[in-house]
Design a protein around this motif. Structure first.
Motif, PDB file in Angstrom:
ATOM      1  N   LYS A  55      -5.131   8.320   1.981  1.00  0.00           N
ATOM      2  CA  LYS A  55      -6.309   7.759   1.307  1.00  0.00           C
ATOM      3  C   LYS A  55      -7.402   8.817   1.184  1.00  0.00           C
ATOM      4  N   ASP A  56      -8.316   8.612   0.250  1.00  0.00           N
ATOM      5  CA  ASP A  56      -9.440   9.529   0.081  1.00  0.00           C
ATOM      6  C   ASP A  56     -10.320   9.587   1.329  1.00  0.00           C
ATOM      7  N   THR A  57     -10.297   8.504   2.114  1.00  0.00           N
ATOM      8  CA  THR A  57     -11.123   8.428   3.325  1.00  0.00           C
ATOM      9  C   THR A  57     -10.336   8.730   4.599  1.00  0.00           C
ATOM     10  N   GLY A  58      -9.065   9.058   4.440  1.00  0.00           N
ATOM     11  CA  GLY A  58      -8.193   9.197   5.601  1.00  0.00           C
ATOM     12  C   GLY A  58      -8.087  10.617   6.132  1.00  0.00           C
ATOM     13  N   THR A  59      -7.282  10.768   7.179  1.00  0.00           N
ATOM     14  CA  THR A  59      -7.031  12.071   7.805  1.00  0.00           C
ATOM     15  C   THR A  59      -5.536  12.214   8.066  1.00  0.00           C
ATOM     16  N   MET A  60      -5.027  13.411   7.817  1.00  0.00           N
ATOM     17  CA  MET A  60      -3.603  13.686   8.016  1.00  0.00           C
ATOM     18  C   MET A  60      -3.425  14.794   9.051  1.00  0.00           C
ATOM     19  N   GLY A  61      -2.421  14.633   9.900  1.00  0.00           N
ATOM     20  CA  GLY A  61      -2.060  15.672  10.864  1.00  0.00           C
ATOM     21  C   GLY A  61      -0.573  15.930  10.803  1.00  0.00           C
ATOM     22  N   ILE A  62      -0.177  17.207  10.635  1.00  0.00           N
ATOM     23  CA  ILE A  62       1.247  17.542  10.523  1.00  0.00           C
ATOM     24  C   ILE A  62       1.558  18.753  11.393  1.00  0.00           C
ATOM     25  N   VAL A  63       2.713  18.721  12.064  1.00  0.00           N
ATOM     26  CA  VAL A  63       3.171  19.837  12.898  1.00  0.00           C
ATOM     27  C   VAL A  63       4.158  20.664  12.093  1.00  0.00           C
ATOM     28  N   LEU A  64       3.937  21.973  12.007  1.00  0.00           N
ATOM     29  CA  LEU A  64       4.823  22.853  11.246  1.00  0.00           C
ATOM     30  C   LEU A  64       4.942  24.203  11.943  1.00  0.00           C
ATOM     31  N   PRO A  65       5.971  24.992  11.586  1.00  0.00           N
ATOM     32  CA  PRO A  65       6.061  26.349  12.142  1.00  0.00           C
ATOM     33  C   PRO A  65       4.985  27.244  11.532  1.00  0.00           C
ATOM     34  N   HIS A  66       4.665  28.335  12.210  1.00  0.00           N
ATOM     35  CA  HIS A  66       3.565  29.206  11.782  1.00  0.00           C
ATOM     36  C   HIS A  66       3.783  29.854  10.420  1.00  0.00           C
ATOM     37  N   GLY A  67       5.035  29.946   9.988  1.00  0.00           N
ATOM     38  CA  GLY A  67       5.312  30.600   8.714  1.00  0.00           C
ATOM     39  C   GLY A  67       4.560  30.017   7.536  1.00  0.00           C
ATOM     40  N   VAL A  68       4.243  28.720   7.587  1.00  0.00           N
ATOM     41  CA  VAL A  68       3.524  28.085   6.465  1.00  0.00           C
ATOM     42  C   VAL A  68       2.119  28.653   6.308  1.00  0.00           C
ATOM     43  N   LEU A  69       1.622  29.319   7.340  1.00  0.00           N
ATOM     44  CA  LEU A  69       0.256  29.840   7.295  1.00  0.00           C
ATOM     45  C   LEU A  69       0.158  31.162   6.531  1.00  0.00           C
ATOM     46  N   PHE A  70       1.276  31.887   6.418  1.00  0.00           N
ATOM     47  CA  PHE A  70       1.174  33.222   5.819  1.00  0.00           C
ATOM     48  C   PHE A  70       2.281  33.593   4.839  1.00  0.00           C
ATOM     49  N   ARG A  71       3.369  32.814   4.758  1.00  0.00           N
ATOM     50  CA  ARG A  71       4.439  33.195   3.833  1.00  0.00           C
ATOM     51  C   ARG A  71       3.926  33.180   2.395  1.00  0.00           C
ATOM     52  N   GLY A  72       4.478  34.067   1.560  1.00  0.00           N
ATOM     53  CA  GLY A  72       4.010  34.214   0.189  1.00  0.00           C
ATOM     54  C   GLY A  72       4.832  33.436  -0.810  1.00  0.00           C
ATOM     55  N   ALA A  73       4.952  33.993  -2.024  1.00  0.00           N
ATOM     56  CA  ALA A  73       5.687  33.393  -3.139  1.00  0.00           C
ATOM     57  C   ALA A  73       5.190  31.966  -3.407  1.00  0.00           C
ATOM     58  N   ALA A  74       6.115  31.014  -3.598  1.00  0.00           N
ATOM     59  CA  ALA A  74       5.725  29.641  -3.938  1.00  0.00           C
ATOM     60  C   ALA A  74       4.848  29.022  -2.851  1.00  0.00           C
ATOM     61  N   GLU A  75       5.158  29.313  -1.605  1.00  0.00           N
ATOM     62  CA  GLU A  75       4.376  28.745  -0.496  1.00  0.00           C
ATOM     63  C   GLU A  75       2.941  29.274  -0.518  1.00  0.00           C
ATOM     64  N   GLY A  76       2.784  30.546  -0.886  1.00  0.00           N
ATOM     65  CA  GLY A  76       1.450  31.114  -1.007  1.00  0.00           C
ATOM     66  C   GLY A  76       0.649  30.453  -2.115  1.00  0.00           C
ATOM     67  N   THR A  77       1.326  30.131  -3.205  1.00  0.00           N
ATOM     68  CA  THR A  77       0.667  29.452  -4.335  1.00  0.00           C
ATOM     69  C   THR A  77       0.197  28.057  -3.925  1.00  0.00           C
ATOM     70  N   ILE A  78       1.059  27.318  -3.235  1.00  0.00           N
ATOM     71  CA  ILE A  78       0.704  25.958  -2.798  1.00  0.00           C
ATOM     72  C   ILE A  78      -0.447  26.013  -1.795  1.00  0.00           C
ATOM     73  N   ARG A  79      -0.355  26.954  -0.855  1.00  0.00           N
ATOM     74  CA  ARG A  79      -1.403  27.077   0.171  1.00  0.00           C
ATOM     75  C   ARG A  79      -2.757  27.392  -0.481  1.00  0.00           C
ATOM     76  N   PRO A 134       0.828  -1.207   0.000  1.00  0.00           N
ATOM     77  CA  PRO A 134       0.000   0.000   0.000  1.00  0.00           C
ATOM     78  C   PRO A 134       0.864   1.260   0.000  1.00  0.00           C
ATOM     79  N   TYR A 135       0.476   2.255  -0.760  1.00  0.00           N
ATOM     80  CA  TYR A 135       1.212   3.510  -0.766  1.00  0.00           C
ATOM     81  C   TYR A 135       0.324   4.686  -0.341  1.00  0.00           C
ATOM     82  N   GLN A 136      -0.958   4.375  -0.030  1.00  0.00           N
ATOM     83  CA  GLN A 136      -1.838   5.372   0.565  1.00  0.00           C
ATOM     84  C   GLN A 136      -2.423   4.807   1.858  1.00  0.00           C
ATOM     85  N   PHE A 137      -2.677   5.693   2.845  1.00  0.00           N
ATOM     86  CA  PHE A 137      -2.904   5.224   4.205  1.00  0.00           C
ATOM     87  C   PHE A 137      -4.096   5.903   4.865  1.00  0.00           C
TER      88      PHE A 137
END
Length: 531
Positions: A343-367, A290-293
């Motif tokens: 998986k389409d039915t799954g849930t993901m939880g990730i811990v990250l620094p706050h910068g991912v919430l507001f930084r722009g450029a490429a990160e803003g595009t992905i967000r 399996p490659y999706q979880f």
């Protein structure tokens, strides 16, 4: 964690910490704790095979006697039975109990312990290379063989006092957290690791298990697994913990071995353990089923560097987002890797620094792309200084696929913690409050807010929590009349005290030597009254 575990780890670490860095001595301690666990588990298994299942085990001396008698009678039969039950067999002469007895008689020799390590590592891929980081020939243990023997002898005695079967919890994880917390807040940082505190693990585990409690089999994946504790926590919240399959990858070989030890300690058999020692971002893994979880859990190294090479633009994990996470900050690369494996039915939880919430450029595009597809389910702000090795505040981002809505739940839990000496601690009540707010998914004054997609769009897809949850507390208006009265009262009291002090000084019988000092003091006091 039991007091005994803490006390004996302290005692054992105290023997080593003057000789080497904490990032080194934890390898010795955790490796020996693991070997002790396997040895003592074998003694218990042999006793149960002879006497039937029990929860009331006699002293290890009796357990050892049961094993040696059976071994002398039919070594081949005993070896076969224990290998079938436990997946390994440690010869009586190489049991931790034996080494402890030799230590008490001053007969212990490091070469015997190394032979025990080597023999266990030969018993299949499950144990291969597990003790590679324990160098019993290191001069840091002592300048000659005799001194090294003495050092390890003392460590064996300290660790053997721990009853690992009485410990209610994650032994390796608790020991790892304790060692870093007590002796080296920077040990994890030096080794490029960030240990996930149990409280944060519980938040992620409980949330990712919601609605999947009865799913069997259950597949969980951690692409930056560290000691494996973040994956193991899911067992608390699932109905069939024996049906969990653990998939994890770790770049650091030492930490990868630690995770293997941790899963074995928790009774995870080889068929339910799929672990890999590799670079999560550089080469996708796993690529075979399996490659999706059902759950993806992650606490990656914050703002790590990565290549961001052009080849990744055609990588299935990243290509749909049009941009790559910047070379200097791989946060979104880790997030998208995990999301791809969900998986389409799954849930993901990730811990990250706050910068991912507001930084722009490429990160803003992905967000923005993630928000437009409704992938971001919740953003939870945690307190600062709850992680070893970094004091920055962090956020837990919850992601799902195929959601019916594109709204986002914001929870600001940054002010809920118990302040201790070196760390801020999340108590069970704080965890419960977060999970309850996630389940209710409604606005709570100064704590949570459900933001519509339109609201987020108006904010230019900026997810900075204070934009959505206002925790500002207005100060009570100042009563200037009351303040003026209090100042006047204080001035009157001060004047009375000065007058009283002057009267006392006038009554003193003084010498010529002290007369000038008293007069100077009077002038200061009187001068203060006339200012």
């Amino acid at each position: 964690m039991t007091t005994t575990l803490e006390q004996q780890l302290w005692a054992a670490a105290d023997i080593l910490r003057g000789k080497m860095d904490a990032s080194e001595y934890k390898n010795y301690l955790l490796g020996l704790v693991f070997y002790k666990y396997l040895s003592d588990a074998e003694l218990r298994e042999v006793y149960e095979q002879e006497n039937g299942q029990t929860t009331d085990f006699p002293d290890r001396t009796i357990q050892y006697q049961t094993l040696t008698e059976w071994f002398e009678e039919d070594a081949e039969e005993l070896t076969e039975i224990i290998q079938l039950q436990k997946g390994y067999f440690i010869q009586p002469a190489q049991l931790f109990y034996t080494y402890r007895q030799q230590a008490d008689r001053y007969e212990f020799n490091l070469t015997d312990l190394q032979a025990g390590f080597n023999e266990l590592e030969r018993q299949g891929n499950l144990f291969k290379g597990l003790f590679a980081d324990i160098d019993l020939t290191s001069t840091k243990l002592g300048s000659n063989a005799q001194q090294r023997n003495v050092t390890i002898t003392e460590v064996l005695r300290a660790l053997d006092e721990i009853d690992l079967f009485e410990h209610d919890g994650d032994v390796i994880g608790d020991a790892y957290e304790y060692l870093i917390g007590q002796f080296a807040a920077g040990a994890g940082k030096k080794a490029g690791e960030f240990y996930t505190p149990q409280a944060v693990s519980r938040i992620i585990s409980e949330i990712t298990s919601i609605g999947q409690e009865d799913r069997t089999p259950f597949h969980i994946y951690d692409p930056t697994m560290g000691s494996g504790s973040l994956m193991l926590n899911i067992r608390r919240y699932l109905s069939n913990p024996k049906q969990i399959h653990y998939h994890g990858q770790e770049l650091n070989t030492t930490t990868y071995n630690l995770a293997r030890m941790n899963l074995i300690l928790h009774g995870v058999d080889q068929e339910r353990m799929n672990l890999n020692n590799g670079d999560t971002l550089d080469s996708d893994w796993p690529t075979e089923e399996p490659y999706q979880f059902d759950a993806v859990v992650m606490n990656p190294p914050y703002s790590a560097k990565w290549s961001a090479a052009d080849k990744f633009l055609s990588d299935q994990r990243f290509e749909r987002f049009g941009k790559l996470a910047p070379k200097s900050k791989a946060d979104f690369a880790f997030l998208l890797h995990g999301f791809y494996h969900l998986k389409d039915t799954g849930t993901m939880g990730i811990v990250l620094p706050h910068g991912v919430l507001f930084r722009g450029a490429a990160e803003g595009t992905i967000r923005q792309a993630l928000l437009e597809m409704g992938a971001i389910d919740a953003v939870i702000g945690l307190p600062a200084n709850i992680f070893y090795g970094t004091s920055i505040p962090t956020t837990v981002i919850i992601l799902k696929k195929n959601r019916a809505t594109r709204d986002v739940l914001f929870i600001d839990a940054s002010n809920d913690f118990d302040k201790q000496k070196n760390q801020n601690i999340l108590l069970p009540a704080h965890i419960e409050k977060i999970v309850k707010a996630y389940k209710k998914r409604e606005d709570t004054d100064k704590y949570s807010h459900v933001a519509s997609f339109e609201e987020i769009k108006e904010n230019d897809f900026n997810l900075n929590i204070p934009r959505y949850v206002d925790t500002f507390e207005e100060e009570e208006p100042v009563d200037l009349v009351q303040v003026s009265d209090e100042i006047a009262k204080i001035e009157n009291e001060l004047s009375e005290k000065q007058s009283s002090l002057l009267d006392m000084m006038n009554q003193l019988a003084v010498t010529e030597e002290s007369k000038e000092i008293i007069e100077a003091t009077k002038r200061i006091l009187l001068g203060g009254q006339h200012e």
